[in-house]
Design a protein around this motif. Structure first.
Motif: not given
Length: 210
Positions: A23-27, A62-66, A90-94, A109-112
């Motif tokens: 969701t946040a980074f499209g990874l 990207l920051i807004a999505e995160a 990130a919620p997992d601490g990373t 603007a995009g998330r690329d």
């Protein structure tokens, strides 16, 4: 050319973490994999991950999505001498830094993102640099005892070394920490553990880590 094929983040809940990164980074799992772990860890884990993007608008997107997906701000996005960027956790601490060297937007603007960079915090830059050269990595940039960047192949993760305390300061967190790094690096090289305790494993097919 030897480089990092992917990084595996050890997290408490793989389902929630996978949802966040998608969701946040499209990874997906091609560069960032997830593994369940309850290994004790506290404070700064000694590394950060960076998404290098083409323009400030992508940083903000990207920051807004995160943040919407559950991340917290460590450093709000701002301008600097080198460009524009911010840091979130990130919620997992990373810890993730999203940055660009561009001063202005040249497109919507995009998330690329252009590069995924892993920065390892090291105690002895000279020793760590020499260690990785001996493993077959090629130095791309080197700034004395402060920063080293290795050449990355297409579709791989770029590795860089930074003094541990300087990296923590850049991330906006105290440098103290102990326990597991909660990250494992995968490559075609033989398995090894580096001078700062970061573990490398042989790359395995994605189906084997599902």
């Amino acid at each position: 050319m030897k480089s990092i094929d992917s990084v595996t983040l050890e997290v408490a809940g793989t389902t929630a973490a996978a949802r966040f990164y998608s969701t946040a980074f499209g990874l997906d799992s091609s560069l960032v994999r997830l593994r369940a772990s309850e290994a004790p860890t506290s404070g700064f884990r000694g590394f950060t991950l960076s998404l290098v993007v083409s323009q400030p608008g992508n940083v903000d997107a990207l920051i807004a999505e995160a943040l919407a997906a559950g991340a917290t701000v460590l450093k709000p996005a701002s301008k600097s001498l080198w460009g524009y960027g911010g840091v979130v956790q990130a919620p997992d601490g990373t810890i993730w830094k999203i940055a660009t060297s561009a001063k202005k937007d040249a497109a919507p603007a995009g998330r690329d993102f252009d590069e995924l960079v892993l920065l390892l915090g090291v105690e002895d830059m000279k020793a760590s640099k020499q260690f990785y050269v001996e493993q077959g990595l090629t130095v791309g940039k080197s700034f004395g005892g402060k920063y080293v960047e290795f050449v990355a192949g297409p579709g791989s993760v770029k590795l860089a070394l930074y003094k541990r305390r300087a990296l923590a300061k850049d991330a906006g967190v105290p440098a103290d920490g102990s326990g597991s790094h909660r990250i494992v690096l995968s490559s075609a090289m033989s398995p090894f553990t580096d001078p700062d305790g970061f573990v490398w494993e042989a790359t395995v097919p994605l189906t084997a880590t599902a």
